[in-house]
Scaffold this active site. Structure first.
Site, PDB file in Angstrom:
ATOM      1  N   GLU A 188       0.887  -1.149   0.000  1.00  0.00           N
ATOM      2  CA  GLU A 188       0.000   0.000   0.000  1.00  0.00           C
ATOM      3  C   GLU A 188       0.927   1.200   0.000  1.00  0.00           C
ATOM      4  O   GLU A 188       1.625   1.464   0.980  1.00  0.00           O
ATOM      5  CB  GLU A 188      -0.828  -0.038   1.286  1.00  0.00           C
ATOM      6  CG  GLU A 188      -2.234   0.448   1.124  1.00  0.00           C
ATOM      7  CD  GLU A 188      -2.896   0.593   2.471  1.00  0.00           C
ATOM      8  OE1 GLU A 188      -3.161   1.739   2.845  1.00  0.00           O
ATOM      9  OE2 GLU A 188      -3.114  -0.419   3.153  1.00  0.00           O
ATOM     10  N   GLU A 217      -4.898  10.024   9.519  1.00  0.00           N
ATOM     11  CA  GLU A 217      -3.625   9.501  10.028  1.00  0.00           C
ATOM     12  C   GLU A 217      -3.294  10.041  11.410  1.00  0.00           C
ATOM     13  O   GLU A 217      -3.592  11.183  11.745  1.00  0.00           O
ATOM     14  CB  GLU A 217      -2.457   9.886   9.105  1.00  0.00           C
ATOM     15  CG  GLU A 217      -2.705   9.789   7.624  1.00  0.00           C
ATOM     16  CD  GLU A 217      -3.024   8.402   7.121  1.00  0.00           C
ATOM     17  OE1 GLU A 217      -2.863   7.418   7.878  1.00  0.00           O
ATOM     18  OE2 GLU A 217      -3.473   8.293   5.972  1.00  0.00           O
TER      19      GLU A 217
END
Ligand code: PLP
Lengths: 276, 434
Positions: free
Chosen positions: A46, A57
């Site tokens: 990824e 995040e």
């Protein structure tokens, strides 16, 4: 249906999906890191395309994205990097919708999806594109034979889950806990429950958000996952390398070792007769 | 209006959360159920007045907030410009800014929804202060995120939030302004989504925030229409309001654009009034360009110069590079310093219903001193932008300027910046320094 290279990567037993941010701390380093992660046993890469506002995040990946942007990573440089990658495993592009939307001469996802397909990307994870807004992206991915991976959160309702499974190809990304990405010491209690809800879904299930050790990978697979997704734990190693001025090769060795530990841990989570 | 989901509005909010091409719900999946739950609560409580929610809101914003705020004739400015200037006095609302309309509405709604904790972001600190105030009043724990730059330039508001027992978390990422504070609050919300409500401070974010915040702020234009009728015997020629995220803007415009109607609005206050010019005054900063290489725009004029994109949950006009990276904005006023703008406002600009203009930092500082000197009203630096546009306004009036807040919070910035730039009409503190 799509040819789904991503789905095929789950066929040989618990898959290891490994995330790094492209360009952290340089495009050259990313190439080495990706190769090391594959060498260590990753089945899917990824590869993060850095966006300036990474709201999904935690601090670790947020900082990685900043290092990558500061080093000049752009969507075009990202596609170049993908073209030059020597990875025998599928590469999934993980990014935020605005970058996909802005690419090319017309606003909309079509041009980036096409360019990504040509560069060798196999699928997408777009954390700020919920299934409800994913129509044009889904169409573009279908047209180019790419997978669109949706994230199932602990809060996802059965009704939303159904909508997502309708459009999911490749694998389902099971978010193992509330909040944002970031390595944690323990697997969340939510994980087995989340997997239970997906038991009947005919698509591989990979668990992410917080996994950082072989033992955690084992636990997650033992709970019924078909794969584990790991990002922040690698990025911690890369950040350490940057901070201590380590040579890229040494960082790559550490990444390979962690990937091998995670992969071995994941295998141990399988019931005895299924282990290979 | 009750029960009617297909509301026809100035910006054609034809289906939930879409204003033409703008709006939507672009948030991480972990937040989607909360956003859906909120959209449902918005429809029931705010649009349909379930359990008398809107009545409760209206009585509290009067009793606690001090509404209605006056419409004041600015005699000296009227003389200066040769047309009648009126000021809508949101600076006189409790807390000193329009932000309380929305903060009180949302904290009250969170109570009705059974939420147990409030988080919010703030730029100028006015929204954080209003939220902290509403939380103290309604007995809700409250945590506020604020960029480090803004903490430093809006210290009185930081202290005010803490006086109301809110926790203030400085955000050290990036330029340390509103954009970073929003990112951080979204992360908190994603972690604590099950019992926490995020009180967004402007008409931005995923549906239902842009519509809901507009509805809470629409009390401004509702009163403005009534007061204009009584005071001027007509509707104004133009309404000027500053635009950061656009909440005081939409609040001052909505009843004229025919786009919002909170239950209980006086008869006829929300009919479209196409003859009233709606002017959104943006922060031109120090220059209108974008330095894509540096990822920096020395302005926050996203309506005038931005391009369409997706940020913080909505599709809207943004300051961004060609590749889609969001750039750091700039304004001398913290509350306007944001790279995005509300989706409905973006749509109204595309439709030609709202005219975007901008004034630069210096003009805003000059207007700050002008209003203080000529009318005895110290405006927020944000509102000073709207006041500044009077210098360029070309019409016969009457004109209403929405004074979105008072400027006490800005005194440190104003003293420093006025001296550094040699601003016309600014007093100096030098004579008092040893
Ligand atoms: C007094 C005042 N006016 C205007 C603004 C800008 O916000 P908006 O455009 O949402 O009204 C702020 C923001 O903090 C403010 O404090």
């Amino acid at each position: 249906m799509t040819r789904s290279e991503v789905r095929a990567a789950f066929e040989d037993g618990p898959a290891l999906v490994s995330y790094v941010a492209a360009g952290d701390p340089s495009a050259e380093a990313t190439k080495e890191y990706v190769e090391a992660l594959v060498e260590g046993g990753s089945d899917v890469i990824e590869l993060g395309l850095p966006f300036s506002e990474p709201v999904a995040e935690g601090t670790t990946i947020q900082n990685a994205i900043k290092r990558a942007l500061d080093a000049g990573m752009t969507p075009d440089a990202y596609l170049d990097l993908v073209r030059e990658l020597d990875a025998e495993v599928p590469v999934v592009c993980m990014t935020y919708y605005n970058l996909i939307y802005q690419y090319g001469s017309e606003p909309g996802p079509e041009e980036f999806v096409e360019a990504a397909a040509e560069a060798g990307i196999s699928g997408f994870v777009v954390p700020d594109l919920p299934v409800d807004e994913s129509g044009p992206m889904y169409e573009a991915c279908r047209e180019h034979g790419l997978d669109l991976v949706f994230i199932v959160a602990p809060t996802t309702t059965p009704e939303r889950l159904e909508r997502m499974l309708d459009r999911t190809t490749g694998f389902v990304y099971v978010q193992g806990r509330l909040g944002t990405t970031g390595a944690r010491d323990e697997v969340s209690d939510d994980t087995p429950e989340a997997l239970e809800r997906l038991r009947d879904a005919d698509v591989p299930k990979a668990v992410g958000f917080g996994i950082s050790s072989g033992e955690q990978a084992r636990e997650v697979v033992a709970s019924g996952a078909d794969g584990v997704i790991v990002g922040s734990a690698y990025v911690d190693i890369i950040a350490d390398g940057v901070e201590n001025d380590q040579p890229t090769g040494a960082v790559a060795d550490d990444l390979e070792a962690l990937a091998a530990e995670l992969k071995a841990g994941a295998r141990k989570g399988l019931p005895e007769p299924e282990r290979k | 209006m009750s029960g009617n989901r297909e509301r026809t509005t100035g910006a054609q909010e034809t289906r939930a959360g879409k204003f033409g091409a703008y709006g939507g719900q672009y948030v991480p999946e972990v937040l989607m159920p909360a956003v859906e739950e909120l959209a449902d609560a918005y429809e029931r409580y705010v649009l349909d007045n379930e359990d008398g929610f809107v009545d409760d809101f209206r009585s509290r914003i009067e009793e606690f907030g001090g509404r209605p705020t006056p419409l004041s004739h600015a005699e000296n400015l009227s003389e200066r410009y040769g047309f009648d200037v009126y000021l809508k006095r949101e600076d006189l609302l409790h807390g000193g800014a329009h932000k309380l309309n929305n903060a009180l509405g949302q904290v009250l709604l969170a109570k009705y929804m059974g939420k147990e904790r409030i988080v919010a972001e703030t730029g100028a600190g006015q929204h954080g202060t209003a939220t902290a105030m509403a939380c103290a009043y309604l007995d809700m724990p409250c945590e506020i995120y604020m960029g480090r730059t803004d903490v430093n330039r809006q210290r009185p508001n930081v202290f005010r939030m803490r006086i109301h027992d809110a926790e203030v978390n400085p955000v050290d990422v990036g330029a340390g302004t509103l954009k970073e504070a929003i990112n951080e609050t979204m992360r908190d919300w994603a972690t604590n989504v099950e019992d926490t409500h995020y009180v967004i401070g402007s008409v931005v974010g995923p549906h239902p925030f842009p519509a809901m915040v507009r509805d809470f702020q629409s009390v401004i234009s509702e009163e403005l229409r009534e007061q204009s009728r009584e005071r001027l015997g007509r509707l104004p020629e133009a309404v000027l309001a500053c635009a950061g995220g656009g909440s005081n803007t939409m609040g001052a415009f909505s009843a004229f654009a025919g786009s919002a109607e909170l239950p209980g609005a006086p008869e006829g206050t929300h009919e479209p009034a196409p003859d009233v010019d709606l002017v959104a005054v943006e922060a031109g900063g120090s220059s209108l360009g974008v330095d894509a290489e540096e990822g920096y725009a020395p302005n926050s004029a996203s309506l005038s110069t931005g391009t369409e994109g997706v940020l913080h949950g909505a599709r809207t006009k943004l300051l961004q590079t060609e590749e889609g990276q969001i750039v750091e904005s700039h304004s001398v006023s913290a509350g306007l310093d944001y790279a995005g703008v509300g989706p409905e406002l973006a749509a109204l600009v595309d439709e030609g219903r709202v005219t975007p203009v901008n004034v630069d930092d210096d003009a805003a500082l000059e207007a700050f001193h002008r209003l203080s000197r000529e009318e005895g009203i110290i405006p927020a630096l944000e509102s000073s932008h709207a006041v500044a546009y009077l210098e360029e306004y070309d019409g016969d009036g009457p004109v209403v300027v929405n004074v979105s807040g008072r400027g006490d919070k800005d005194l440190d910035t104003v003293i420093e910046e006025s001296a550094a730039r040699d601003i016309d009409g600014a007093p100096t503190m030098e004579v008092f320094e040893e």
